[in-house]
Design a protein around this motif. Structure first.
Motif, short mmCIF file in Angstrom:
data_model
loop_
_atom_site.label_atom_id
_atom_site.label_comp_id
_atom_site.label_asym_id
_atom_site.label_seq_id
_atom_site.Cartn_x
_atom_site.Cartn_y
_atom_site.Cartn_z
N GLY A 22 39.18 -32.53 -25.71
CA GLY A 22 39.39 -31.14 -25.28
C GLY A 22 38.92 -30.15 -26.33
N PHE A 23 39.11 -30.50 -27.60
CA PHE A 23 38.64 -29.64 -28.69
C PHE A 23 37.12 -29.47 -28.63
CE2 PHE A 23 36.68 -29.52 -32.92
CZ PHE A 23 37.16 -28.31 -33.39
N LYS A 24 36.40 -30.56 -28.37
CA LYS A 24 34.93 -30.48 -28.30
C LYS A 24 34.50 -29.49 -27.22
CE LYS A 24 32.22 -33.95 -28.86
NZ LYS A 24 31.50 -35.24 -28.75
N PHE A 25 35.12 -29.58 -26.06
CA PHE A 25 34.77 -28.64 -24.99
C PHE A 25 35.13 -27.21 -25.39
CE2 PHE A 25 35.04 -32.48 -22.17
CZ PHE A 25 33.76 -32.39 -21.65
N HIS A 26 36.26 -27.04 -26.08
CA HIS A 26 36.70 -25.69 -26.44
C HIS A 26 35.79 -25.06 -27.49
CE1 HIS A 26 39.48 -22.39 -26.41
NE2 HIS A 26 39.65 -22.46 -27.73
N VAL A 27 35.21 -25.88 -28.35
CA VAL A 27 34.26 -25.35 -29.34
C VAL A 27 33.10 -24.66 -28.64
CG1 VAL A 27 32.50 -26.06 -31.03
CG2 VAL A 27 34.83 -26.87 -31.27
N GLN A 28 32.61 -25.27 -27.57
CA GLN A 28 31.52 -24.65 -26.82
C GLN A 28 31.97 -23.32 -26.20
OE1 GLN A 28 30.27 -26.44 -23.15
NE2 GLN A 28 28.20 -25.61 -23.30
N THR A 29 33.20 -23.29 -25.69
CA THR A 29 33.74 -22.05 -25.13
C THR A 29 33.83 -20.97 -26.20
OG1 THR A 29 35.04 -23.31 -23.51
CG2 THR A 29 35.75 -21.05 -23.95
N LEU A 30 34.31 -21.35 -27.39
CA LEU A 30 34.43 -20.39 -28.48
C LEU A 30 33.07 -19.78 -28.84
CD1 LEU A 30 36.87 -22.28 -30.92
CD2 LEU A 30 37.35 -20.15 -29.69
N CYS A 31 32.04 -20.63 -28.88
CA CYS A 31 30.71 -20.17 -29.29
C CYS A 31 29.99 -19.42 -28.18
CB CYS A 31 29.86 -21.35 -29.74
SG CYS A 31 30.43 -22.12 -31.26
N ASP A 32 29.93 -20.03 -27.01
CA ASP A 32 29.08 -19.50 -25.93
C ASP A 32 29.74 -18.38 -25.13
OD1 ASP A 32 27.35 -21.38 -26.82
OD2 ASP A 32 27.47 -22.69 -25.07
N ASP A 33 31.04 -18.48 -24.93
CA ASP A 33 31.73 -17.49 -24.08
C ASP A 33 32.42 -16.40 -24.90
OD1 ASP A 33 30.91 -19.17 -22.09
OD2 ASP A 33 32.88 -20.02 -21.67
N LEU A 34 32.95 -16.77 -26.07
CA LEU A 34 33.73 -15.81 -26.86
C LEU A 34 32.99 -15.31 -28.10
CD1 LEU A 34 37.18 -17.68 -26.65
CD2 LEU A 34 36.34 -15.82 -25.19
N ASN A 35 31.76 -15.83 -28.31
CA ASN A 35 30.93 -15.41 -29.45
C ASN A 35 31.64 -15.51 -30.80
OD1 ASN A 35 28.56 -14.73 -27.96
ND2 ASN A 35 29.61 -12.87 -27.25
N GLU A 36 32.43 -16.53 -30.97
CA GLU A 36 33.14 -16.75 -32.24
C GLU A 36 32.23 -17.50 -33.21
OE1 GLU A 36 36.00 -15.70 -33.19
OE2 GLU A 36 37.23 -15.28 -31.41
N ASP A 37 32.37 -17.20 -34.50
CA ASP A 37 31.65 -17.94 -35.55
C ASP A 37 32.54 -19.09 -36.01
OD1 ASP A 37 30.46 -18.93 -37.86
OD2 ASP A 37 29.68 -16.97 -38.46
N VAL A 38 32.33 -20.27 -35.44
CA VAL A 38 33.21 -21.41 -35.71
C VAL A 38 33.08 -21.89 -37.15
CG1 VAL A 38 33.70 -23.83 -35.10
CG2 VAL A 38 33.32 -22.15 -33.30
N VAL A 39 31.87 -21.84 -37.70
CA VAL A 39 31.68 -22.27 -39.10
C VAL A 39 32.49 -21.38 -40.04
CG1 VAL A 39 30.01 -22.58 -40.97
CG2 VAL A 39 29.39 -23.24 -38.63
N GLU A 40 32.43 -20.07 -39.80
CA GLU A 40 33.22 -19.14 -40.62
C GLU A 40 34.71 -19.37 -40.41
OE1 GLU A 40 33.97 -14.41 -40.52
OE2 GLU A 40 31.87 -14.99 -40.71
N MET A 41 35.07 -19.66 -39.17
CA MET A 41 36.47 -19.93 -38.83
C MET A 41 37.02 -21.12 -39.63
SD MET A 41 37.77 -20.59 -34.94
CE MET A 41 37.18 -19.07 -34.25
#
Length: 487
Positions: free
Chosen positions: A154-173
């Motif tokens: 579920g985390f793997k799918f959510h990472v895509q949501t964070l990046c593609d839908d919410l424009n979050e910077d996961v690396v910075e996070m």
């Protein structure tokens, strides 16, 4: 077509834990329905000790008479030109994809054989999503066998949501000291325990590409069971953008072949036979786990100060910068505190490679200090042994978080320790002190609440795979889906 025979093409990643789990699920499937046959396409790992261990394992399997299961080792010589042993991402982004053409050739050859069985599906590993395109060329559906847990899926799918839908910077996070809500976890997840691959832009880009492919598969088998990860499985099933999930675990390699036996096994088991029930702390850090000398000394002092009986699998770190498995010490006293072996004689034993499954199954073992690889955690639950979390690499920090904070089935030593074997030039991990080690060991040996929960989950894990159990039923649905593909 009721009696038609179906062929499944399994493609595991070239890692020992991945391949062993793949072989086990293949055996379960062909035993469940005699119309199923499995061909495992083996990507031979790059040379070195770790590669040799996998090659030896496959060769030992090939010598056994495995009904309905066959192995084809894919040619390797040209593929190695794409592999940089000093690049942590090269295995996933170059080496495995370079085998696509070989898979294509093998499958085309299988189909062209007179009287060949219909291919019901490709079953790929989480690191082999590039093979979805190959399956599509043959108009064959793809399934995934996910060798980790449902919460991490579920985390793997959510990472895509964070990046593609919410424009979050996961690396910075990942570099911040914060927590975020992930649907497959019940509690907010600290970003410091995020999967190693999403800590760098290169790794994150690979993850996003693979998740997009993962959404194309027809179903995902997960090595877990409903009673263990109820929240995670429900959250995945409720999301219409995620393929159907089939919890089919725990998938464990409970039977060891004679080729696995080592002379040390008998000596270790004989020593355990002489210890009281549930009195021994077992320390083992997986096929890639090792520590440098300062950390080894802290572990030794922590064990000695805890006063607990112990069995410690101590491995020598690789001496080069390649991604390489640990080796054995000729004389472990060179890294241990002076006099440690003499002072702990009788209550402790230091060994090299450990027969982990046999040790966890032994009545004398009362706790497991673990790197939190998912296979190891499932084994400890199966045998009712509570874990102490010392994660090292990959998704192990997330596994540790789930086991301690979500499920209450382990005791925390560290949740965010990181010694990433796939990033040889990464920063040195922070030293875990003797005081932390002593306290973690004492807690797990004295915490009856965790011990009771683990015993209850042990029983549930065994019921899940029995006839009438949740994983048994899930596997039945999956088999029906396979057979529909050829009808």
């Amino acid at each position: 077509m009721a009696n038609a025979l179906a062929e499944l093409i399994f493609i595991p990643a070239p890692g020992l834990g991945h391949i062993m789990s793949t072989v086990e699920i293949a055996k379960i499937l062909v035993n469940r329905d005699q119309r199923l046959f499995v061909t495992v396409l083996v990507i031979k790992p790059p040379t070195g000790r770790y590669g040799s261990a996998i090659t030896d394992y496959i060769e030992s399997l090939a010598k056994t008479n495995m009904n309905h299961i066959s192995f084809i080792q894919l040619p390797q010589h040209e593929s190695l030109s794409n592999y940089d042993p000093k690049s942590p991402m090269s295995m996933f982004s170059d080496f495995i994809p370079s085998h696509s053409n070989r898979v294509r050739n093998v499958v085309a050859d299988m189909i062209s054989q007179p009287g060949s069985r219909r291919i019901a599906g490709f079953v790929i590993d989480m690191f082999c999503t590039c093979m979805v395109d190959v399956a599509n060329e043959f108009n064959v559906p793809t399934y995934m066998f996910f060798t980790s847990n449902a919460a991490f899926l579920g985390f793997k799918f959510h990472v895509q949501t964070l990046c593609d839908d919410l424009n979050e910077d996961v690396v910075e996070m990942c570099g911040s000291n914060t927590e975020i809500l992930v649907p497959s976890f019940d509690k907010p997840v600290p970003t410091k325990v995020f999967w190693s691959l999403v800590h760098t832009k290169e790794g994150l880009d690979y993850v996003l590409r693979s998740v997009k492919k993962l959404r194309e598969v027809k179903g995902i088998m997960v090595n877990t069971f409903f009673e263990l990860e109820t929240h995670a499985i429900k959250s995945l099933s409720a999301d219409n953008n995620i393929p159907p999930v089939y919890p089919v675990g725990p998938i464990l390699t409970l039977e060891r072949s004679s080729s696995d036996e080592k002379p040390l096994d008998d000596e270790v088991i004989t020593w355990l036979d002489g210890q009281p029930p549930s009195s021994v702390v077992f320390l083992c850090f997986g096929s890639m786990g090792s520590f440098d000398e300062p950390q080894v000394k802290e572990i030794a002092h922590g064990l000695e100060q805890s006063g607990q009986r112990f069995l410690w699998s101590l491995r020598r770190p690789p001496s080069n910068e390649k991604i390489e498995a640990p080796s054995e010490y000729k004389d472990p006293t060179v890294v241990l505190p002076k006099g440690f072996m003499e002072r702990t004689n009788g209550i402790g034993k230091v060994i090299g490679w450990a027969p982990q499954l046999a040790v966890l199954a032994h009545r004398a073992v009362g706790a497991f200090v673990s790197h939190c690889g998912w296979n190891s955690l499932l084994e400890s639950l199966w045998f009712g042994v509570p874990s102490v979390t010392w994660p090292m690499y990959a998704e192990q920090q997330m596994n540790a978080f789930e086991m301690v904070m979500e499920l209450g089935l382990a005791v925390e030593l560290r949740l965010d320790y990181r010694k990433d074997v796939f990033v040889p030039k990464g920063p040195d991990p922070v030293l875990v002190t003797r005081e932390e080690i002593k306290n973690g060991i004492k807690r797990v040996m004295e915490d009856n609440d965790v011990r009771t929960k683990v015993k209850v989950m042990s029983e549930k894990s065994r019921l899940a795979v029995m006839e009438g159990g949740s994983s048994y039923a899930s596997l039945g649905c999956l088999v029906q889906d396979f057979m529909k593909n050829i009808s």
